[in-house]
Design an enzyme around this catalytic site. Structure first.
Site, PDB file in Angstrom:
ATOM      1  N   SER A 146      56.427  13.397  97.517  1.00  0.00           N
ATOM      2  CA  SER A 146      55.843  14.358  98.455  1.00  0.00           C
ATOM      3  C   SER A 146      54.781  13.722  99.328  1.00  0.00           C
ATOM      4  O   SER A 146      55.065  12.860 100.143  1.00  0.00           O
ATOM      5  CB  SER A 146      55.293  15.557  97.661  1.00  0.00           C
ATOM      6  OG  SER A 146      54.907  16.610  98.501  1.00  0.00           O
ATOM      7  N   ASP A 148      54.530  16.905 105.532  1.00  0.00           N
ATOM      8  CA  ASP A 148      54.256  15.827 104.591  1.00  0.00           C
ATOM      9  C   ASP A 148      55.539  15.027 104.388  1.00  0.00           C
ATOM     10  O   ASP A 148      56.552  15.264 105.053  1.00  0.00           O
ATOM     11  CB  ASP A 148      53.693  16.358 103.276  1.00  0.00           C
ATOM     12  CG  ASP A 148      54.688  17.195 102.498  1.00  0.00           C
ATOM     13  OD1 ASP A 148      55.623  17.733 103.121  1.00  0.00           O
ATOM     14  OD2 ASP A 148      54.524  17.324 101.269  1.00  0.00           O
ATOM     15  N   ASP A 163      57.994  14.826 102.315  1.00  0.00           N
ATOM     16  CA  ASP A 163      59.291  15.445 102.025  1.00  0.00           C
ATOM     17  C   ASP A 163      59.447  16.785 102.727  1.00  0.00           C
ATOM     18  O   ASP A 163      60.377  17.540 102.440  1.00  0.00           O
ATOM     19  CB  ASP A 163      59.519  15.587 100.522  1.00  0.00           C
ATOM     20  CG  ASP A 163      58.563  16.577  99.863  1.00  0.00           C
ATOM     21  OD1 ASP A 163      57.479  16.836 100.431  1.00  0.00           O
ATOM     22  OD2 ASP A 163      58.896  17.089  98.774  1.00  0.00           O
ATOM     23  N   ASP A 168      57.997  19.690 102.733  1.00  0.00           N
ATOM     24  CA  ASP A 168      57.919  21.023 102.117  1.00  0.00           C
ATOM     25  C   ASP A 168      56.571  21.697 102.366  1.00  0.00           C
ATOM     26  O   ASP A 168      56.344  22.811 101.905  1.00  0.00           O
ATOM     27  CB  ASP A 168      58.214  20.970 100.610  1.00  0.00           C
ATOM     28  CG  ASP A 168      57.199  20.168  99.805  1.00  0.00           C
ATOM     29  OD1 ASP A 168      56.323  19.514 100.406  1.00  0.00           O
ATOM     30  OD2 ASP A 168      57.302  20.190  98.559  1.00  0.00           O
TER      31      ASP A 168
END
Length: 443
Positions: free
Chosen positions: A98, A237, A239, A241
């Site tokens: 992440s 960010d 990834d 999400d």
């Protein structure tokens, strides 16, 4: 032995404390517990250099159990969640840390509904990981297959593009993709609204994900928005999400303000189920005050988007999220999705004709400071009487209008301190002193 699964899967420094052997064992465990010969798993990754290594290891583990593995390559976490819930897969595994630095990586297991596993199943998987070689392997003629299946991403595009086309925007937008997997989807989806979309930080090289860019470093986006004369900026960010916004003047609009904007808009239109907004214990007291003043109710949960989702299920809420920028809009998805959050903000801006700065001004926040201190004994802070006394003294100094929260990080070997109150100088002083004390006492 510490628990493998934290609040966001298994995390660690790639090839040091998170080794490919563990990913191989996880592949075997997931195949044994969740999948089967006719129930494949789907695997995605972000742009970290170590992602290929972990994908290969997971594939080796699962196929050795007779389970097919579909690799979709570089995709956002919410895209993998959408694919996993499509009905064809027993589970999904996302390889991503992440917002963490490039040297970190993580293994996040999703169920057949695209949701994070409950802790009971995580504990079962953990026991299987430690004894992975004892699990029954498939015969040579029953081994699973690797399927390169990047076309699965079209399922995610079809859904999100349908939402985007319902918004007819003429705004000028800058998107910071954090050199992460959001670069695969953001421009196409947000551009489908009609907005003029400019992309920055979309040149991943395996080592620059989240590096001084993205949602954890929105100052780069702030400069770009001002320099380009854009109406709004969105920072994802690694990834994709989570999302942090930036207004036309370069002022950051954090996750709490984003949640406030969306909650107030939905309350005004009678579209906030049960009038409930679910947030974590870290969300600002100013957000809670604004929502309650408007006739809504705020429910707080532990930190972590899976706890937010559980709180939403229990309360019947349709909107929830965290200060960090994770936002769950259950009308459209059961997971946080930075691009979807950006679509919702564009919808509100377009429909009302108001700037993001004007909308965010409805949500004044209390001064709040957060600190993260490396701590080898992060889970034992409450056993330290000096720390407990210092926290109690800090709360007394803040009074009833303030809050102190100390908690072990769920993703790093660190202790996290949050202090909030009306006196900004006092808030900073207490946050600094508690963080310094934690570093002394817990190492």
């Amino acid at each position: 032995m510490p628990r493998l699964f934290g609040t966001d899967g298994i995390r660690g420094i790639a090839n040091l404390d998170l080794k490919p052997t563990l990913a191989y064992s996880l592949g075997r465990a997931v195949a044994h517990r969740l999948a089967g010969p006719d129930r494949p798993i789907v695997v995605g990754q972000d742009t970290r250099r170590s992602g290929d290594m972990f994908a290969a290891a997971i594939t080796a583990g699962a196929t050795s159990m007779g389970v097919d593995v579909h690799l979709v390559g570089v995709v956002p976490t919410p895209a993998l969640a959408h694919i996993a819930r499509g009905g064809d897969f027993a589970a999904g595994i996302m390889i991503s840390a992440s917002h963490n630095p490039a040297e970190d990586n993580g293994l996040k297991v999703l169920n057949a509904s695209g949701l994070k596993l409950d802790e009971v199943i995580e504990d079962e998987l953990e026991q299987m990981i430690w004894s992975a070689e004892e699990l029954p392997s498939a015969a040579p003629d029953r081994l699973g297959l690797l399927v390169q299946d990047q076309a699965l991403l079209d399922r995610y595009f079809d859904h999100r593009l349908g939402l985007a086309r319902d918004t007819h925007s003429t705004l000028r937008v800058v998107v910071d993709c954090a050199n992460g997997s959001g670069g695969v989807t953001a421009a196409r989806i947000l551009g489908a609204t009609g907005a003029a979309v400019e992309i920055v930080c979309n040149e991943p090289d395996g080592s620059n994900i989240n590096d001084q860019c993205g949602a954890t470093h929105p100052e780069l986006l702030a400069r770009e928005v001002v320099a380009r004369g854009a109406d709004v900026g969105f920072a994802l960010d690694g990834d994709a999400d989570r999302l942090i916004a930036v207004d036309a003047s370069g002022t950051v609009v954090d996750g709490d303000k984003v949640l406030g904007v969306l909650a107030l808009d939905r309350m005004a239109g009678g579209r906030l189920p049960n009038g409930v907004l679910v947030v974590s214990v870290l969300s600002n007291g100013g957000l809670q005050h604004v929502v309650e003043e408007a006739g809504g109710q705020v429910v707080r949960t532990p930190v972590g988007d899976k706890y937010i989702f559980e709180g939403m299920l229990v309360s019947g809420a349709g909107l929830g999220g965290e200060k960090s920028g994770h936002v769950i809009i259950r009308e459209h998805a059961d997971t946080g999705d930075g691009v979807l959050t950006a679509l919702e903000l564009l919808r509100v801006m377009t429909r009302t004709g108001r700037t993001i700065a004007d909308l965010a001004s409805q949500v004044p926040l209390l001064p709040q400071q957060q600190r993260a201190t490396p701590a080898r004994h992060k889970d034992q802070w409450e056993a330290d009487l000096v720390m407990r006394r210092a926290v109690a003294d800090a709360q007394k100094r803040l009074g009833s209008a303030g809050r102190v929260l100390v908690r072990p990080s769920g993703t790093e070997p660190a202790i996290r301190v949050m202090v909030e109150g009306p006196d900004e100088a006092l808030v900073k002083e207490l946050a600094d002193s508690l963080a310094a004390l934690a570093g002394q006492r817990l190492n």
